[in-house]
Design a protein around this motif. Structure first.
Motif, short mmCIF file in Angstrom:
data_model
loop_
_atom_site.label_atom_id
_atom_site.label_comp_id
_atom_site.label_asym_id
_atom_site.label_seq_id
_atom_site.Cartn_x
_atom_site.Cartn_y
_atom_site.Cartn_z
N THR A 5 0.83 -1.20 0.00
CA THR A 5 0.00 0.00 0.00
C THR A 5 0.87 1.25 0.00
OG1 THR A 5 -1.57 1.30 1.31
CG2 THR A 5 -0.18 -0.22 2.53
N LYS A 6 0.37 2.29 -0.64
CA LYS A 6 1.08 3.56 -0.72
C LYS A 6 0.68 4.52 0.40
CE LYS A 6 1.30 3.29 -5.78
NZ LYS A 6 0.89 3.94 -7.06
N THR A 7 -0.22 4.09 1.27
CA THR A 7 -0.73 5.01 2.29
C THR A 7 -0.41 4.59 3.72
OG1 THR A 7 -2.85 3.85 2.27
CG2 THR A 7 -2.65 5.79 0.84
N LEU A 8 -0.05 3.33 3.94
CA LEU A 8 0.22 2.84 5.29
C LEU A 8 1.56 2.11 5.31
CD1 LEU A 8 -3.33 1.34 5.97
CD2 LEU A 8 -2.49 3.58 6.70
N ALA A 9 2.38 2.39 6.33
CA ALA A 9 3.74 1.84 6.37
C ALA A 9 3.86 0.58 7.22
CB ALA A 9 4.71 2.90 6.90
N GLY A 10 2.82 0.23 7.97
CA GLY A 10 2.93 -0.89 8.89
C GLY A 10 2.66 -2.23 8.24
N SER A 11 3.71 -2.92 7.78
CA SER A 11 3.55 -4.22 7.12
C SER A 11 3.98 -5.39 7.99
CB SER A 11 4.34 -4.25 5.81
OG SER A 11 5.72 -4.00 6.06
N ALA A 12 4.71 -5.13 9.07
CA ALA A 12 5.21 -6.21 9.93
C ALA A 12 5.00 -5.83 11.39
CB ALA A 12 6.69 -6.47 9.64
N ASN A 33 -13.32 3.87 -4.38
CA ASN A 33 -13.30 4.08 -5.83
C ASN A 33 -12.08 3.45 -6.50
OD1 ASN A 33 -15.69 5.55 -5.71
ND2 ASN A 33 -14.66 7.54 -5.57
N GLY A 34 -11.25 2.73 -5.72
CA GLY A 34 -10.07 2.10 -6.29
C GLY A 34 -8.95 3.06 -6.60
N ASP A 35 -8.98 4.22 -5.97
CA ASP A 35 -7.96 5.25 -6.17
C ASP A 35 -6.92 5.12 -5.06
OD1 ASP A 35 -6.42 7.49 -6.53
OD2 ASP A 35 -8.09 8.92 -6.56
N PHE A 36 -5.82 4.42 -5.34
CA PHE A 36 -4.82 4.13 -4.31
C PHE A 36 -3.57 4.98 -4.51
CE2 PHE A 36 -7.34 0.21 -4.84
CZ PHE A 36 -7.85 0.09 -3.55
N ARG A 37 -3.75 6.29 -4.59
CA ARG A 37 -2.61 7.18 -4.78
C ARG A 37 -1.78 7.26 -3.49
NH1 ARG A 37 -5.55 12.66 -6.24
NH2 ARG A 37 -6.95 11.14 -7.26
N HIS A 38 -0.60 7.86 -3.60
CA HIS A 38 0.32 7.92 -2.46
C HIS A 38 -0.19 8.86 -1.38
CE1 HIS A 38 4.32 7.64 -0.55
NE2 HIS A 38 4.10 8.89 -0.21
N GLY A 39 -0.20 8.38 -0.14
CA GLY A 39 -0.46 9.23 1.02
C GLY A 39 -1.90 9.71 1.15
N TYR A 40 -2.11 10.51 2.20
CA TYR A 40 -3.42 11.06 2.53
C TYR A 40 -3.55 12.49 2.03
CZ TYR A 40 -4.71 7.16 5.56
OH TYR A 40 -5.06 5.92 6.04
N PRO A 41 -4.77 12.91 1.67
CA PRO A 41 -4.96 14.30 1.22
C PRO A 41 -4.97 15.28 2.38
CG PRO A 41 -7.07 13.18 1.28
CD PRO A 41 -6.02 12.13 1.60
N ASP A 42 -4.49 16.49 2.12
CA ASP A 42 -4.62 17.57 3.10
C ASP A 42 -6.09 17.96 3.24
OD1 ASP A 42 -2.12 18.28 4.18
OD2 ASP A 42 -1.51 19.13 2.26
N PRO A 43 -6.47 18.54 4.39
CA PRO A 43 -7.85 19.02 4.52
C PRO A 43 -8.22 20.03 3.44
CG PRO A 43 -6.78 18.97 6.65
CD PRO A 43 -5.71 18.69 5.64
N GLU A 44 -7.26 20.88 3.04
CA GLU A 44 -7.55 21.87 2.01
C GLU A 44 -8.01 21.20 0.72
OE1 GLU A 44 -4.83 21.69 3.78
OE2 GLU A 44 -4.51 23.62 4.79
#
Length: 332
Positions: free
Chosen positions: A49-56, A249-260
């Motif tokens: 995943t491009k949004t979460l770093a915890g794999s182990a 929606n299957g949109d797995f882009r890198h990271g989380y969006p800013d509130p703005e």
């Protein structure tokens, strides 16, 4: 009602952050919530995943236990169908030996990522999830130090204490299995906003005492965004609103969006309805609102512990959310 507050952290990749940054922030958050008086700190298992770093998580909690003092640390959870119950038991027996009475072994059967993850973790084969109940039973026996009846092996190192096993799930099926085997049970409302109350009732009504525990023990995990004002909390929570919609929606882009970005997003009427429905997976508000809703949640589920998962793109606001929640519960 007296409620224990705990933490689930998924090591989210916030804007401009690397995976290393996310794991460092997980460590700092564990130290912060330990200082604040939270009961547990669990980390999740997610792959490719491009949004979460915890794999182990089993490795991460080793680091977290070494860098905290009082808080329990655990997995939320190990995705057992991918692994050998014997090996998982040995990993956690080592952890229990190093940090007695501070380790939780949470397990689940979800894939933990895209469909290909199942094959990548299982040498090109799909895991036999039908074996999951048998795996959990084997794990429970190994963790307690019992020998396997066929292989005649024990999970070492042996010791006087054993980490409790928590069954994690978002359906009545997982609740029924936890009740049948006599483990503790967590309902993941942050994953599924519906059906949790019935799942927990099913767990309590059908619980069978085991060697691990004689009475049922349940908790519920939910997204929470707390800020000094309701308006600010809503602004911060817009990040989660958009991120959950993107995932659907299957949109797995890198990271989380800013509130703005989230506030300016041109939601369709259908998407706004999805956002509204996904709010069943969250509690958002000022400290008093959050406290009241968490108390209602715990009372409705019939539990005395709630696991909080706060994701906000500002580290300062994220840490502040956990402090405001704890402060609200400490205020008479």
């Amino acid at each position: 009602m007296s409620i224990k507050l705990s933490v689930l952290d998924q090591s989210p990749l916030l804007p401009g952050a690397t995976a290393r940054d996310a794991l460092i922030q997980t460590t700092e958050l564990a130290q912060w919530t330990d200082k604040l008086g939270y009961h547990r700190f669990w980390v999740s298992e997610h792959h490719s995943t491009k949004t979460l770093a915890g794999s182990a998580p089993e490795i991460l909690i080793t680091h977290l236990a070494a860098n905290t003092k009082n808080i329990r640390v655990g997995t939320g959870g190990v995705l057992l169908p991918h692994y050998s119950a014997y090996k998982v038991a040995e990993v956690f027996r080592v952890l229990e030996s190093l940090y007695p009475n501070r380790i939780d072994l949470g397990v689940g059967r979800a894939p933990g990522g895209m469909p290909g993850v199942n094959y990548a973790l299982n040498k090109g084969k799909y895991p036999n999830v039908q074996e999951y109940p048998k795996q959990v039973m084997e794990l429970m026996n190994y963790v307690r130090g019992e020998k396997h009846p066929t292989y005649q092996v024990s999970a070492t190192p042996l010791g006087e204490t054993a980490p409790p096993i928590w069954m994690l799930g978002s359906s009545t099926r997982s609740a029924s299995l936890a009740a049948e085997l006599g483990t503790s049970y967590t309902f993941a409302q942050f994953i599924n906003g519906e059906g949790g109350i019935n799942a927990m009732k099913d767990y309590y009504n059908h619980f069978k005492p085991s060697e691990q525990q004689k009475v049922p023990q349940g908790n519920v995990a939910i997204f929470v965004v707390c800020a000094k004002t309701e308006k600010e909390a809503e602004y911060l929570a817009s990040t989660l609103d958009l991120q959950l919609l993107r995932i659907e929606n299957g949109d797995f882009r890198h990271g989380y969006p800013d509130p703005e970005e989230a506030v300016d997003y041109p939601y369709t009427s259908f998407e706004l309805e999805r956002v509204r429905q996904n709010r069943q997976r969250m509690i958002v508000g000022n400290p008093q609102q959050v406290k009241e809703q968490l108390e209602t949640l715990a009372q409705t589920y019939g539990v005395d512990e709630v696991i909080v998962n706060t994701i906000a793109t500002s580290k300062e606001k994220r840490f502040e959310s956990y402090q405001l929640i704890m402060d609200a519960f400490k205020t008479k």
